[in-house]
Every structure is written in C-alpha cells, then in structure tokens.
Design an enzyme around this catalytic site. Structure first.
Site, PDB file in Angstrom:
ATOM      1  CD  GLU A  24     -25.554  -3.752  14.647  1.00 10.26           C
ATOM      2  OE1 GLU A  24     -24.418  -2.786  14.194  1.00 10.26           O
ATOM      3  OE2 GLU A  24     -26.313  -3.383  15.589  1.00 10.26           O
TER       4      GLU A  24
ATOM      5  CB  CYS B  73     -28.319   2.669  14.278  1.00 10.81           C
ATOM      6  SG  CYS B  73     -27.735   2.525  12.816  1.00 10.81           S
TER       7      CYS B  73
ATOM      8  CB  CYS C 167     -27.528  -1.798  11.924  1.00 17.22           C
ATOM      9  SG  CYS C 167     -25.829  -1.147  11.741  1.00 17.22           S
TER      10      CYS C 167
END
Lengths: 159, 159
Positions: free
Chosen positions: A58, A86, A89
């Site tokens: 990302e 996560c 990101c």
C-alpha cells in the site's frame, strides 16, 4: 466514485500479490490505486528486495500514485489491497486522504501466513510509557521552538 | 545500548525539525537513527516538498538508515524523534525492529500546532467496517492463493 467496489482492481491487487511471491520471492501483498475507475499506480511488497521495512504494497502504491499525480493528496482516489492493511498502511491511507479502501484477505489470513499485526494494534492502543517498545520522553520544553516557528510561518502549505 | 537516553541525538532531531520549517517551509518534525551512540541517518518531514504523504521524519530516517546499512532490519539501532510519532511512524518503527524510541514533543503539542492524530488512533481501534474510512471486504477466497504460494515458497526470506 462508484458505490460498488471495483473488483477488477482488487483482482489486479491479488494478481500482483501472487506474482510478487512466485517471481520475486517477496511478501504476498499487492495494492492498486485508482481514480474514476482507472489505475493510477500499483505496488507490491518490496521490504526484502528494496531493504525498506516501510515498503509494504500500500505504501509503495501510494508513493507511486503521488509521484504520478504530482501531489501528496490523493483525494478522489481509492485503494484496493490484496489484504487488510496493517496499521502503518492504514495510517498512510489516512494521511494520503484516499477515499475508500477495498481489501480481500483479512488480518487473520495474514496471521496464518506468518504476518501478525496484533502486537502492533495492542501497542498503538497503549500510552507510550506502557508499550513493549522501550520509550523515553525528554526535552519537551525545547521541542516547542519548531512548533512555534511553524505557527509563525507565513503562507505555509498545510498537509 | 545505553540505559540513558541520548539527548544529543534528540537535540539534533529538534534542530532538524526547526530547520525544516525555517529553511524548507516543511513540517516541524525531525528524526535521528543511531547505533552505539553514532548517527546512522537523519530525516525531516518531506510530505509537501517530496509530494509523499508517507515522508514523515521517522519514515525518512528509517528508509535512509536501511539504505545506509543495506538491511530492512534495524535491530541494534534506536530512533530519536522531535515529537511523539504518529501511528504510521510508530508502526514503521515496529516493522524496522528499532529497539528504543526517544521523543521530545508530545501528541498534544503536535495537535496544538495543527497536527492531530486522534482520529487516526480512534480509527485503528475500530474494526474495518466501523471506521470513518469507507471500507469494503470482498474476494476473500481468491486472496488465499498468494498466501498459499508464500507458505509453499522454499528458502523464503521472512521479514
């Protein structure tokens, strides 16, 4: 922005994730940034091959989209990720002002493959002094000068 | 790693933060990565001048330190930040395996200067479907192929 998710962009993120493993030996993650249904930029996890722990799919896609569009503000764009992002990101998606996230695999799928974000979610919910990461706060008074300079800066470009 | 914080490195982070405002018109944030008391790399917030919403001082310093040392793993290093890291940067510190964080300004100081992370902390604590960011999950079944390829990959470099 369409009200329905763009499954073709999501499938491209999945293809990039799979390709990253079998072609590059990289992490099984891909991402695609689109605007008005058109692909702006893509990303694959490059942590190991780029020696960059921030190079999650990302983040790579966001940086590439910003370079492509010449802006740090991706308002009007959306991101499609092969897996639930996560916290790093997800935060990058927030700072980039992306307007929608579509993802396929869940954090549980990622954990089953050895990518477990749970400790990090727990850390973020704690005050700094309570975290597993040893953390020290000091010199708060001296830290004010930079903030004062920012407040006093004429014609500053907020972000 | 010394048991006491390295105030000279923290003061350098503060100097970088102030310089970033007055010289570059950039955000009032700086960071310094050290190992064994020696500076490995530094960073300043470059969101506006680099057109990169992920270019917070800590991320810039981490990426530079990894490039300098040729690794994605900063075990044995620590980071000094002019201000409490945002969730993106704290996560990046986690993924980089930095062993200690020292910071000066607090998230409240940052908020008073217009940099408020509270919405992001709240978002991270919510399940994806409950977040302010419109979020869609789809194609979970198709997402498994990349994870299966990763599990089956021989000699993979975990990270």
């Amino acid at each position: 922005m369409s009200t329905t998710p763009d499954l073709s962009a999501l499938r491209e993120a999945l293809r990039l994730a799979h390709e990253n493993v079998v072609r590059h030996g990289g992490g099984p993650f891909g991402a695609v940034v689109t605007r008005g249904g058109a692909v702006v930029a893509v990303g694959q996890n490059q942590v190991t091959r780029a020696c960059d722990p921030t190079a999650h799919a990302e983040v790579v896609a966001i940086r590439a989209a910003c370079a492509q569009l010449g802006t740090f503000d991706l308002s009007g764009c959306e991101i499609h990720s092969s897996c639930e992002p996560c916290p790093m990101c997800l935060s990058a998606i927030h700072w980039a002002r992306l307007e929608r996230l579509t993802f396929a695999g869940t954090r549980h799928d990622a954990a089953a493959a050895g990518f477990d974000d749970e400790l990090l979610y727990r850390e973020l919910a704690l005050p700094p002094a309570a975290r597993a990461l040893p953390t020290v706060q000091a010199l708060r008074g001296e830290a004010q000068a930079a903030f004062e300079a920012w407040r006093a800066l004429p014609d500053k470009q907020a972000y």
